[in-house]
Scaffold this active site. Sequence first.
Site, mmCIF file in Angstrom:
data_model
loop_
_atom_site.group_PDB
_atom_site.id
_atom_site.type_symbol
_atom_site.label_atom_id
_atom_site.label_comp_id
_atom_site.label_asym_id
_atom_site.label_seq_id
_atom_site.Cartn_x
_atom_site.Cartn_y
_atom_site.Cartn_z
ATOM 1 N N CYS B 90 0.821 -1.064 0.071
ATOM 2 C CA CYS B 90 -0.015 -0.079 -0.049
ATOM 3 C C CYS B 90 0.924 1.416 -0.041
ATOM 4 O O CYS B 90 1.520 1.569 1.074
ATOM 5 C CB CYS B 90 -1.061 -0.253 1.174
ATOM 6 N N CYS B 93 0.031 3.925 2.530
ATOM 7 C CA CYS B 93 0.323 3.484 3.809
ATOM 8 C C CYS B 93 1.686 4.115 4.221
ATOM 9 O O CYS B 93 2.215 4.489 5.345
ATOM 10 C CB CYS B 93 0.086 1.896 4.109
#
Lengths: 579, 166
Positions: B90, B93
């Site tokens: 991700c 993230c």
Amino acid sequence: MSIFHNSVDSESKSKFLLQVKELFSSLGVEYNILELDQVDDGANVQEVLSEITNQKTVPNIFVNKVHMGGCDRTFQAHQSGLLQKLLQKESTYDYDLIVIGGGSGGLACAQEAAILGKKVMVLDFVVPSPQGTSWGLGGTCVNVGCVPKKLMHQAALLGQALKDSRKFGWEYNQQVKHNWEIMTEAIQNHIGSLNWSYGLSLREKSVAYVNSYGEFVERHKIKATNRKGQETYYTAAKFVIATGARPRYLGIQGDKEYCITSDDLFSLPYCPGKTLVVGASYVALECAGFLAGVGLDVTVMVRSVLLRGFDQEMAEKVGSYMEQHGVKFLRKFIPVMVQQLEKGSPGKLKIVAKSTEGPETIEGVYNTVLLAVGREPSTRKIGLEKIGVKVSEKSGKIPVNDMEQTNVPYVYAVGDVLEGKLELTPVAIQAGKLLARRLFGGRSEKCSYINVPTTVFTPLEYGCCGLSEEKAIEIHKKENLEVYHTLFWPLEWTVAGRDNNTCYAKIICNKVDNNRVIGFHILGPNAGEVTQGFAAAMKCGLTKQLLDGTIGIHPTCGEVFTTLEITKSSGLDITQKGC
Amino acid sequence: MAQRLLLRRFLASGISRKPPQGRWAPLISRALQAPEHSPGELTVTSSHARPLHTTRVCTTTFNIQDGPDFQDRVVNSETPVVVDFHAQWCGPCKILGPRLEKVVAKQHGKVVMAKVDIDDHTDLAIEYEVSAVPTVLAIKNGDVVDKFVGIKDEDQLEAFMKKLIA
């Protein structure tokens, strides 16, 4: 399920028996037929039967020990849903459906069955490649197929676009080069998000997902072995085999130790360097294509023809473009030995190859050898022999009827394991969905494998739908066909100074059937996007007249299909001169 | 979800404030064991044996090891906890993570942060109904009192912390 029958009786009774047999087959239900005329005590049995059931006729059908009646009553029960209820009563299985394989076909089938209210389990397990590569949920397409392939193809196209950009006025001093690690990490991150979303999707539909290796141990029962070797057993009323396939090795010295396959390429943590691609399948050519496109020195070793099974005129054009753009081809050679000269990431490998036509042998040194010589279905080690599922000895594929049912009534199969069907994700998805709907949703629609479009994402893309010219001639005879064709020059290529008279469009029409378009072929940029729409048109029965009556969108590549005039039979020149 | 949290808390209250079996043992033994020395060498002083609670308070951000770890350090925590559900794949993230750590550190121990990798701890992610990442939960006295999904800038994160501490 017991059917009492007496074949001595009239023809009409046999017809009823056949209808009932077909019904049970389609429901995946096993049945036993007792032919009363062939049994010693047959007459007595028939008497007792008529006493207890009040039915003198045959076929006389019992479902799970409950008397159903004859053919009519059975069909009535099927319509009303009573038959399904009776069949389910016996079900003391853990699941209504267990799908072995969490790829395109398996997941589609499992999710559809769950949507229809069934209790479903999916088992997915990736046996690491000889090089140790493994991946998450989603199957070949998501992890080591279509998705990373197309993204790497895009990386290569962007490299080409950068080259073209200067002609369109973009000025920059930087030397543009490609970083393999950055590309691979980004692609793997996207794949990771897809693995997660597939898991999420299964959870949302209450499909049980187990990351274990599934194999049959006995009727209706499988053993699931997880990474740690722990075994669990599950039973189900019905099974779907969707285990797909894995790259084949050559069986020569050094192949498994030193060569990589598509299983390894898309997550290779280091740039492959100077690469030899062995094979001429679309996997081989697509990989060779994008590896060359990101600047690597690539050679393709071909045993005989390119893109076997595809239209050969188009295949040669695909290869020719690649050759003109720096990919080396070694035609009519097969490798006989791979040796490691140096360890490393990448290391150095020596490959010895033999000509298929004579005694000549050649040697070459490469950083990486990528084998793309076909894919082996994963059917040999899943216990199919234990339950009697027939597997094609030579190919390893599973033969099924047009309902995707194997020779064992409660076992079905979808996807790349199927014999004689196209190995494509959308085909597997469609087959999986429709199968679930037939099994659990009372529907009867079968998967159509006709006019399935596809595209090869080589540096110059090749999209097609319907028959190759060879196949069309074989089926319909040359005199009944008219082939229209043209070369074309995409507008975007003009200013960029790229090849004219390279992109090519061709349709094959059946003169005997209203000039129906039975083959569609395009070699050009965005071939996939162009082909999709025409595939829908072909499903609607596209004819040359309808095509001519369609106005083109200008300026596009697709529009050439609306103005095709020159036929192959006329022998006229299709070379483009200017705009 | 509320029922699950209730269950967690019930379980927590049922079990006395005794550390879960086995997991703390190594920490204890490490802390109390005599520092490494071989015969003939000088023994280092016992200042190496640090009491456990000091070690915990110094860490404002930590990675969750497993379910019981989460139960102990998040649900049973006296200090409010920010839980950062993230994934290796991700991109956002990777931006939010360090930003969160910085803002949490500025709260001087009034808030701590637990990081949970959703691929390693899928069961936790499912329990807390995490579908997209990053998902950040604010947990106080075992309850989820706040939540957001996606990236936030530092100011927004500060506000998030202030609300949690209040």
